[in-house]
Motif scaffolding. Structure first.
Motif, short mmCIF file in Angstrom:
data_model
loop_
_atom_site.label_atom_id
_atom_site.label_comp_id
_atom_site.label_asym_id
_atom_site.label_seq_id
_atom_site.Cartn_x
_atom_site.Cartn_y
_atom_site.Cartn_z
N ILE A 17 -5.87 3.17 -5.66
CA ILE A 17 -5.39 1.99 -4.94
C ILE A 17 -4.47 1.16 -5.82
CG2 ILE A 17 -6.10 -0.19 -3.88
CD1 ILE A 17 -8.64 1.23 -2.94
N ALA A 18 -4.88 0.98 -7.10
CA ALA A 18 -4.10 0.16 -8.03
C ALA A 18 -2.72 0.76 -8.28
CB ALA A 18 -4.86 0.01 -9.35
N LEU A 19 -2.64 2.07 -8.43
CA LEU A 19 -1.36 2.72 -8.72
C LEU A 19 -0.48 2.81 -7.48
CD1 LEU A 19 -2.65 5.58 -11.06
CD2 LEU A 19 -1.36 3.54 -11.73
N ILE A 20 -1.08 3.05 -6.32
CA ILE A 20 -0.29 3.17 -5.08
C ILE A 20 0.29 1.82 -4.66
CG2 ILE A 20 -0.43 3.67 -2.61
CD1 ILE A 20 -2.53 5.81 -3.31
N PHE A 21 -0.53 0.77 -4.78
CA PHE A 21 -0.09 -0.56 -4.34
C PHE A 21 0.23 -1.48 -5.52
CE2 PHE A 21 -2.93 1.15 -1.06
CZ PHE A 21 -2.09 1.09 0.06
N LYS A 22 0.69 -0.89 -6.61
CA LYS A 22 0.94 -1.64 -7.84
C LYS A 22 1.86 -2.83 -7.63
CE LYS A 22 2.68 -1.04 -12.56
NZ LYS A 22 3.18 -0.06 -13.56
N SER A 23 2.97 -2.64 -6.95
CA SER A 23 3.96 -3.71 -6.78
C SER A 23 3.40 -4.88 -5.96
CB SER A 23 5.22 -3.16 -6.10
OG SER A 23 4.89 -2.58 -4.84
N LYS A 24 2.62 -4.57 -4.93
CA LYS A 24 2.05 -5.63 -4.09
C LYS A 24 0.93 -6.36 -4.82
CE LYS A 24 3.14 -3.43 0.34
NZ LYS A 24 2.60 -2.91 1.61
N LEU A 25 0.10 -5.61 -5.57
CA LEU A 25 -1.05 -6.23 -6.25
C LEU A 25 -0.61 -7.12 -7.40
CD1 LEU A 25 -3.51 -3.18 -6.30
CD2 LEU A 25 -3.66 -5.22 -4.87
N THR A 26 0.57 -6.84 -7.96
CA THR A 26 1.07 -7.65 -9.08
C THR A 26 1.23 -9.10 -8.65
OG1 THR A 26 2.22 -5.74 -10.00
CG2 THR A 26 2.93 -7.91 -10.75
N ASN A 27 1.57 -9.33 -7.41
CA ASN A 27 1.75 -10.69 -6.90
C ASN A 27 0.43 -11.45 -6.79
OD1 ASN A 27 4.52 -10.19 -6.59
ND2 ASN A 27 4.21 -9.36 -4.52
N HIS A 28 -0.68 -10.73 -6.89
CA HIS A 28 -2.00 -11.36 -6.81
C HIS A 28 -2.72 -11.39 -8.15
CE1 HIS A 28 -1.88 -11.52 -2.39
NE2 HIS A 28 -1.30 -10.34 -2.44
N GLY A 29 -1.95 -11.32 -9.23
CA GLY A 29 -2.52 -11.46 -10.57
C GLY A 29 -3.03 -10.18 -11.18
#
Length: 385
Positions: A17-29
Protein backbone atom coordinates in the motif's frame (compact mmCIF):
# COMPACT_ATOMS: atom_id res chain seq x y z
CA UNK A 1 -0.38 -21.38 10.34
CA UNK A 2 2.75 -20.22 12.18
CA UNK A 3 2.26 -16.76 13.70
CA UNK A 4 5.21 -15.42 11.74
CA UNK A 5 3.25 -15.84 8.52
CA UNK A 6 0.54 -13.49 9.77
CA UNK A 7 3.17 -10.86 10.51
CA UNK A 8 4.80 -11.41 7.11
CA UNK A 9 1.46 -11.04 5.31
CA UNK A 10 0.56 -7.92 7.31
CA UNK A 11 3.93 -6.26 6.62
CA UNK A 12 3.72 -7.21 2.94
CA UNK A 13 0.28 -5.55 2.68
CA UNK A 14 1.51 -2.43 4.51
CA UNK A 15 4.53 -2.06 2.22
CA UNK A 16 2.50 -2.74 -0.91
CA UNK A 17 0.00 0.00 0.00
CA UNK A 18 2.81 2.40 0.95
CA UNK A 19 4.70 1.89 -2.32
CA UNK A 20 1.63 1.94 -4.58
CA UNK A 21 0.13 5.07 -3.03
CA UNK A 22 3.43 6.74 -2.12
CA UNK A 23 2.68 10.10 -3.77
CA UNK A 24 -0.75 10.44 -2.13
CA UNK A 25 0.41 9.28 1.32
CA UNK A 26 3.26 11.81 1.32
CA UNK A 27 0.68 14.58 1.68
CA UNK A 28 -0.46 12.99 4.95
CA UNK A 29 2.94 12.97 6.63
CA UNK A 30 4.11 9.55 5.42
CA UNK A 31 7.70 9.16 4.20
CA UNK A 32 8.43 6.04 2.15
CA UNK A 33 12.13 5.31 1.70
CA UNK A 34 12.51 1.53 1.66
CA UNK A 35 13.42 -0.10 4.04
CA UNK A 36 12.24 2.83 6.19
CA UNK A 37 8.60 3.86 6.46
CA UNK A 38 7.85 6.86 8.69
CA UNK A 39 4.69 8.70 9.62
CA UNK A 40 5.28 12.13 11.17
CA UNK A 41 2.91 14.56 12.83
CA UNK A 42 3.15 17.78 14.82
CA UNK A 43 -0.28 17.50 16.40
CA UNK A 44 0.82 16.08 19.76
CA UNK A 45 3.48 18.71 20.48
CA UNK A 46 0.98 20.89 22.35
CA UNK A 47 -0.06 17.96 24.54
CA UNK A 48 3.59 17.21 25.38
CA UNK A 49 4.15 20.89 26.19
CA UNK A 50 1.23 20.85 28.63
CA UNK A 51 2.63 17.77 30.39
CA UNK A 52 6.09 19.34 30.55
CA UNK A 53 4.70 22.58 32.01
CA UNK A 54 2.80 20.82 34.81
CA UNK A 55 5.92 20.88 36.97
CA UNK A 56 9.28 21.36 35.21
CA UNK A 57 11.09 21.30 38.54
CA UNK A 58 9.62 17.89 39.39
CA UNK A 59 10.57 16.44 35.99
CA UNK A 60 14.17 17.65 36.37
CA UNK A 61 14.63 16.28 39.88
CA UNK A 62 12.90 13.03 39.02
CA UNK A 63 15.19 12.55 36.05
CA UNK A 64 18.27 13.54 38.06
CA UNK A 65 17.51 10.48 40.17
CA UNK A 66 16.75 8.64 36.93
CA UNK A 67 20.26 9.29 35.61
CA UNK A 68 21.81 7.53 38.62
CA UNK A 69 19.32 4.66 38.31
CA UNK A 70 20.13 4.40 34.60
CA UNK A 71 23.86 4.04 35.17
CA UNK A 72 23.27 1.55 37.99
CA UNK A 73 21.03 -0.51 35.71
CA UNK A 74 23.59 -0.20 32.92
CA UNK A 75 26.31 -1.70 35.15
CA UNK A 76 24.05 -4.56 36.31
CA UNK A 77 22.83 -5.37 32.78
CA UNK A 78 26.37 -5.28 31.39
CA UNK A 79 27.60 -7.59 34.17
CA UNK A 80 24.75 -10.06 33.57
CA UNK A 81 25.39 -10.05 29.82
CA UNK A 82 29.13 -10.60 30.23
CA UNK A 83 28.70 -13.28 32.91
CA UNK A 84 26.41 -15.19 30.54
CA UNK A 85 29.26 -15.76 28.07
CA UNK A 86 30.30 -19.01 29.74
CA UNK A 87 26.84 -20.55 29.23
CA UNK A 88 25.76 -18.70 26.09
CA UNK A 89 25.34 -21.92 24.06
CA UNK A 90 23.50 -23.76 26.86
CA UNK A 91 21.25 -21.02 28.26
CA UNK A 92 21.22 -17.93 26.01
CA UNK A 93 20.78 -14.70 27.96
CA UNK A 94 18.88 -12.83 25.25
CA UNK A 95 15.72 -14.07 23.56
CA UNK A 96 13.70 -12.63 20.73
CA UNK A 97 10.02 -12.33 21.65
CA UNK A 98 7.19 -11.61 19.21
CA UNK A 99 3.56 -11.54 20.44
CA UNK A 100 1.68 -14.61 19.29
CA UNK A 101 4.75 -16.38 17.88
CA UNK A 102 6.71 -19.28 19.33
CA UNK A 103 10.40 -18.50 18.79
CA UNK A 104 12.68 -21.58 18.80
CA UNK A 105 14.97 -21.49 21.83
CA UNK A 106 12.99 -18.78 23.62
CA UNK A 107 11.45 -19.83 26.96
CA UNK A 108 8.98 -16.94 26.70
CA UNK A 109 5.72 -16.95 24.75
CA UNK A 110 3.74 -13.71 24.73
CA UNK A 111 0.03 -13.97 23.89
CA UNK A 112 -0.80 -11.80 20.88
CA UNK A 113 -3.38 -9.39 22.37
CA UNK A 114 -1.61 -8.91 25.70
CA UNK A 115 1.72 -8.55 23.91
CA UNK A 116 0.49 -5.90 21.47
CA UNK A 117 -1.09 -3.87 24.29
CA UNK A 118 2.04 -4.26 26.42
CA UNK A 119 4.35 -3.15 23.60
CA UNK A 120 2.08 -0.17 22.92
CA UNK A 121 2.50 0.97 26.54
CA UNK A 122 6.27 0.55 26.21
CA UNK A 123 6.45 2.77 23.11
CA UNK A 124 3.99 5.39 24.32
CA UNK A 125 5.49 6.07 27.76
CA UNK A 126 9.06 5.76 26.44
CA UNK A 127 8.75 8.25 23.59
CA UNK A 128 6.42 10.67 25.38
CA UNK A 129 8.89 10.83 28.27
CA UNK A 130 11.69 11.73 25.86
CA UNK A 131 9.42 14.45 24.51
CA UNK A 132 8.43 15.78 27.94
CA UNK A 133 12.04 16.10 29.11
CA UNK A 134 13.04 17.67 25.80
CA UNK A 135 10.51 20.44 26.34
CA UNK A 136 11.43 20.78 30.02
CA UNK A 137 15.02 21.43 28.83
CA UNK A 138 13.78 23.94 26.21
CA UNK A 139 14.62 21.59 23.32
CA UNK A 140 12.11 21.95 20.50
CA UNK A 141 10.37 18.87 19.06
CA UNK A 142 10.32 18.73 15.27
CA UNK A 143 7.87 15.84 14.98
CA UNK A 144 6.34 12.78 16.59
CA UNK A 145 5.47 9.58 14.78
CA UNK A 146 5.60 5.90 14.01
CA UNK A 147 8.13 4.01 11.91
CA UNK A 148 8.62 0.66 10.25
CA UNK A 149 12.18 -0.41 9.47
CA UNK A 150 11.58 -3.29 7.05
CA UNK A 151 9.51 -5.40 9.51
CA UNK A 152 10.56 -3.78 12.80
CA UNK A 153 7.95 -1.34 14.15
CA UNK A 154 8.75 1.57 16.44
CA UNK A 155 7.86 5.07 17.53
CA UNK A 156 9.89 8.24 17.89
CA UNK A 157 10.01 11.79 19.17
CA UNK A 158 12.30 13.88 16.97
CA UNK A 159 14.03 16.67 18.95
CA UNK A 160 15.68 19.55 17.14
CA UNK A 161 19.32 18.54 16.62
CA UNK A 162 20.67 22.08 16.95
CA UNK A 163 18.83 22.54 20.26
CA UNK A 164 20.15 19.17 21.50
CA UNK A 165 23.74 20.09 20.63
CA UNK A 166 23.42 23.47 22.35
CA UNK A 167 21.88 22.00 25.53
CA UNK A 168 23.96 21.26 28.63
CA UNK A 169 25.29 17.72 29.10
CA UNK A 170 23.05 17.18 32.13
CA UNK A 171 20.05 18.28 30.08
CA UNK A 172 20.87 15.81 27.31
CA UNK A 173 21.41 13.04 29.86
CA UNK A 174 17.98 13.71 31.37
CA UNK A 175 16.42 13.42 27.93
CA UNK A 176 18.26 10.16 27.15
CA UNK A 177 17.40 8.62 30.54
CA UNK A 178 13.73 9.63 30.40
CA UNK A 179 12.47 6.79 28.20
CA UNK A 180 13.80 3.85 30.18
CA UNK A 181 13.02 5.48 33.53
CA UNK A 182 9.41 5.90 32.37
CA UNK A 183 9.31 2.21 31.40
CA UNK A 184 10.73 1.18 34.78
CA UNK A 185 8.23 3.45 36.55
CA UNK A 186 5.34 1.88 34.63
CA UNK A 187 6.72 -1.54 35.57
CA UNK A 188 6.51 -0.58 39.25
CA UNK A 189 2.89 0.58 38.87
CA UNK A 190 1.85 -2.51 36.89
CA UNK A 191 3.71 -4.78 39.32
CA UNK A 192 1.90 -3.26 42.31
CA UNK A 193 -1.43 -3.79 40.53
CA UNK A 194 -0.62 -7.45 39.81
CA UNK A 195 0.51 -7.99 43.40
CA UNK A 196 -2.70 -6.45 44.72
CA UNK A 197 -4.88 -8.63 42.48
CA UNK A 198 -2.93 -11.85 43.13
CA UNK A 199 -2.56 -11.24 46.89
CA UNK A 200 -6.04 -9.99 47.73
CA UNK A 201 -8.58 -10.38 44.92
CA UNK A 202 -7.69 -13.88 43.67
CA UNK A 203 -7.59 -15.61 47.11
CA UNK A 204 -10.92 -14.02 48.04
CA UNK A 205 -12.53 -15.08 44.76
CA UNK A 206 -10.97 -18.47 43.90
CA UNK A 207 -9.33 -21.49 45.46
CA UNK A 208 -6.49 -23.51 43.91
CA UNK A 209 -7.34 -26.95 42.59
CA UNK A 210 -4.42 -28.61 40.79
CA UNK A 211 -2.50 -27.73 37.62
CA UNK A 212 -4.03 -27.11 34.20
CA UNK A 213 -2.28 -27.38 30.82
CA UNK A 214 -2.44 -23.98 29.15
CA UNK A 215 -0.48 -24.70 25.96
CA UNK A 216 1.26 -27.65 24.30
CA UNK A 217 4.13 -26.49 22.12
CA UNK A 218 4.15 -27.71 18.54
CA UNK A 219 6.78 -30.33 17.73
CA UNK A 220 7.49 -31.20 21.39
CA UNK A 221 7.20 -34.70 22.98
CA UNK A 222 3.69 -34.12 24.33
CA UNK A 223 2.31 -32.54 21.15
CA UNK A 224 -0.84 -34.33 19.89
CA UNK A 225 -0.86 -36.36 23.13
CA UNK A 226 -1.71 -33.88 25.87
CA UNK A 227 -4.26 -31.14 25.21
CA UNK A 228 -4.86 -27.62 26.57
CA UNK A 229 -7.44 -27.63 29.34
CA UNK A 230 -6.40 -30.99 30.80
CA UNK A 231 -5.81 -31.02 34.55
CA UNK A 232 -2.65 -32.89 35.56
CA UNK A 233 -3.34 -35.12 38.55
CA UNK A 234 -0.04 -37.02 38.74
CA UNK A 235 3.33 -37.09 36.99
CA UNK A 236 5.46 -40.25 37.12
CA UNK A 237 3.54 -41.38 40.19
CA UNK A 238 3.84 -38.06 42.05
CA UNK A 239 0.50 -36.51 42.99
CA UNK A 240 0.11 -32.98 41.58
CA UNK A 241 -1.95 -30.79 43.87
CA UNK A 242 -0.44 -27.33 43.35
CA UNK A 243 2.36 -25.38 41.68
CA UNK A 244 5.04 -26.59 44.10
CA UNK A 245 4.35 -30.29 43.60
CA UNK A 246 4.28 -29.76 39.83
CA UNK A 247 7.61 -27.88 39.85
CA UNK A 248 9.20 -30.61 41.97
CA UNK A 249 7.95 -33.31 39.61
CA UNK A 250 9.18 -31.73 36.37
CA UNK A 251 12.56 -30.90 37.93
CA UNK A 252 13.27 -34.64 38.23
CA UNK A 253 12.61 -35.42 34.54
CA UNK A 254 15.53 -36.72 32.48
CA UNK A 255 15.93 -36.72 28.68
CA UNK A 256 14.64 -39.88 26.92
CA UNK A 257 12.89 -41.29 30.00
CA UNK A 258 9.26 -42.37 29.73
CA UNK A 259 6.88 -39.86 31.30
CA UNK A 260 3.57 -41.12 32.69
CA UNK A 261 0.94 -38.42 33.06
CA UNK A 262 -2.46 -38.88 34.69
CA UNK A 263 -5.04 -36.22 33.83
CA UNK A 264 -8.74 -35.71 34.37
CA UNK A 265 -9.22 -37.10 30.84
CA UNK A 266 -7.11 -40.24 31.15
CA UNK A 267 -3.56 -41.61 31.35
CA UNK A 268 -0.83 -40.82 28.81
CA UNK A 269 2.80 -41.88 28.23
CA UNK A 270 5.53 -40.48 26.00
CA UNK A 271 9.32 -40.11 25.91
CA UNK A 272 10.84 -36.94 27.37
CA UNK A 273 12.82 -34.67 25.09
CA UNK A 274 15.83 -32.50 25.92
CA UNK A 275 15.17 -29.13 27.51
CA UNK A 276 16.35 -26.46 25.00
CA UNK A 277 17.67 -24.30 27.85
CA UNK A 278 19.29 -27.05 29.92
CA UNK A 279 20.52 -30.23 28.24
CA UNK A 280 20.49 -32.23 31.48
CA UNK A 281 16.74 -31.81 32.08
CA UNK A 282 13.84 -33.65 30.51
CA UNK A 283 11.25 -31.74 28.52
CA UNK A 284 7.53 -32.25 27.91
CA UNK A 285 6.75 -29.11 25.93
CA UNK A 286 3.88 -28.10 28.20
CA UNK A 287 3.07 -24.70 29.61
CA UNK A 288 0.90 -25.14 32.68
CA UNK A 289 -0.87 -22.83 35.09
CA UNK A 290 -2.59 -23.24 38.41
CA UNK A 291 -6.15 -24.50 38.10
CA UNK A 292 -8.67 -22.45 40.04
CA UNK A 293 -12.28 -22.88 41.05
CA UNK A 294 -14.64 -20.06 42.07
CA UNK A 295 -15.45 -19.88 45.77
CA UNK A 296 -19.07 -20.76 46.56
CA UNK A 297 -19.93 -17.35 48.04
CA UNK A 298 -18.62 -15.56 44.92
CA UNK A 299 -20.38 -18.00 42.59
CA UNK A 300 -23.67 -17.42 44.37
CA UNK A 301 -23.30 -13.63 44.15
CA UNK A 302 -21.66 -12.98 40.75
CA UNK A 303 -22.20 -16.22 38.86
CA UNK A 304 -19.67 -18.49 37.16
CA UNK A 305 -18.53 -16.14 34.36
CA UNK A 306 -17.86 -12.58 35.51
CA UNK A 307 -15.20 -13.37 38.19
CA UNK A 308 -12.87 -14.92 35.58
CA UNK A 309 -12.27 -11.42 34.18
CA UNK A 310 -9.81 -10.92 37.03
CA UNK A 311 -7.40 -13.38 35.42
CA UNK A 312 -7.48 -11.47 32.13
CA UNK A 313 -6.73 -8.23 33.98
CA UNK A 314 -3.97 -9.93 35.95
CA UNK A 315 -2.32 -11.37 32.84
CA UNK A 316 -2.54 -8.06 31.00
CA UNK A 317 -0.74 -6.17 33.77
CA UNK A 318 1.76 -9.02 34.12
CA UNK A 319 2.81 -8.54 30.50
CA UNK A 320 2.77 -4.75 30.77
CA UNK A 321 5.11 -5.05 33.76
CA UNK A 322 7.37 -7.62 32.12
CA UNK A 323 7.74 -5.87 28.76
CA UNK A 324 8.33 -2.42 30.26
CA UNK A 325 11.00 -3.75 32.62
CA UNK A 326 12.71 -5.98 30.05
CA UNK A 327 12.78 -3.42 27.22
CA UNK A 328 13.51 -0.51 29.54
CA UNK A 329 16.56 -2.27 31.01
CA UNK A 330 17.74 -3.58 27.63
CA UNK A 331 17.63 -0.02 26.30
CA UNK A 332 20.15 0.98 28.99
CA UNK A 333 22.89 -1.32 27.72
CA UNK A 334 25.99 0.76 26.84
CA UNK A 335 25.60 0.52 23.08
CA UNK A 336 24.46 2.96 20.45
CA UNK A 337 21.90 3.63 19.09
CA UNK A 338 20.28 2.67 22.42
CA UNK A 339 19.83 5.38 25.04
CA UNK A 340 22.40 3.66 27.24
CA UNK A 341 25.05 4.23 24.56
CA UNK A 342 24.20 7.94 24.40
CA UNK A 343 24.34 8.19 28.21
CA UNK A 344 27.77 6.51 28.28
CA UNK A 345 29.01 8.86 25.56
CA UNK A 346 27.87 11.92 27.51
CA UNK A 347 29.50 10.63 30.71
CA UNK A 348 32.85 9.91 29.05
CA UNK A 349 32.74 13.29 27.32
CA UNK A 350 32.99 15.02 30.70
CA UNK A 351 36.68 14.09 31.02
CA UNK A 352 37.86 12.74 27.67
CA UNK A 353 38.24 14.46 24.29
CA UNK A 354 35.74 13.65 21.55
CA UNK A 355 38.34 11.92 19.35
CA UNK A 356 38.81 9.34 22.12
CA UNK A 357 35.21 9.07 23.29
CA UNK A 358 33.77 8.17 19.88
CA UNK A 359 36.09 5.16 19.25
CA UNK A 360 35.54 3.87 22.82
CA UNK A 361 31.75 3.99 22.50
CA UNK A 362 31.91 2.43 19.01
CA UNK A 363 34.09 -0.41 20.28
CA UNK A 364 31.86 -1.11 23.29
CA UNK A 365 28.74 -0.95 21.12
CA UNK A 366 30.20 -3.39 18.59
CA UNK A 367 31.17 -5.82 21.35
CA UNK A 368 27.70 -5.69 22.93
CA UNK A 369 25.98 -6.18 19.58
CA UNK A 370 28.23 -9.18 18.90
CA UNK A 371 27.31 -10.84 22.23
CA UNK A 372 23.59 -10.22 21.71
CA UNK A 373 23.74 -11.56 18.14
CA UNK A 374 25.57 -14.72 19.26
CA UNK A 375 23.06 -15.26 22.07
CA UNK A 376 20.10 -14.89 19.70
CA UNK A 377 21.62 -17.25 17.13
CA UNK A 378 22.58 -19.81 19.82
CA UNK A 379 19.08 -19.77 21.32
CA UNK A 380 17.40 -20.03 17.92
CA UNK A 381 19.67 -22.85 16.74
CA UNK A 382 19.26 -24.70 20.04
CA UNK A 383 15.50 -24.45 19.79
CA UNK A 384 15.53 -25.82 16.24
CA UNK A 385 17.90 -28.73 16.82
Amino acid sequence: MNGLWYYAIAFAIIWAIALIFKSKLTNHGLEVNFPLLMWKTKRLRGFIDRLANLSPKFWRWFMNIGIFISFGAMIVMTYLLLSSLSTIFETPSVSLVIPGVEIPGSPIYIPFVYGIIGLATVLIVHEFSHGILSRVEKINIKSIGLLLFAVLPGAFVEPDEDDMNKAKKTSRMRVYAAGSIANISLFVVAFLITMSISSFVIPETFHEDGIQIERVLEGTPSYNILQPGMIIESLNGQNITDGDTYSNAISTLKPNEIINVTTDRGDYSFKAGQNPNNNSLGYMGVQAVKNYEINDNIDNTYGNTLPWVWFSILELFNWIAFLNLAIGLFNLLPMKPLDGGHLLEELLDYKLPENIVKPIVTLISSFMIFIIAISLVAGFAGGLF
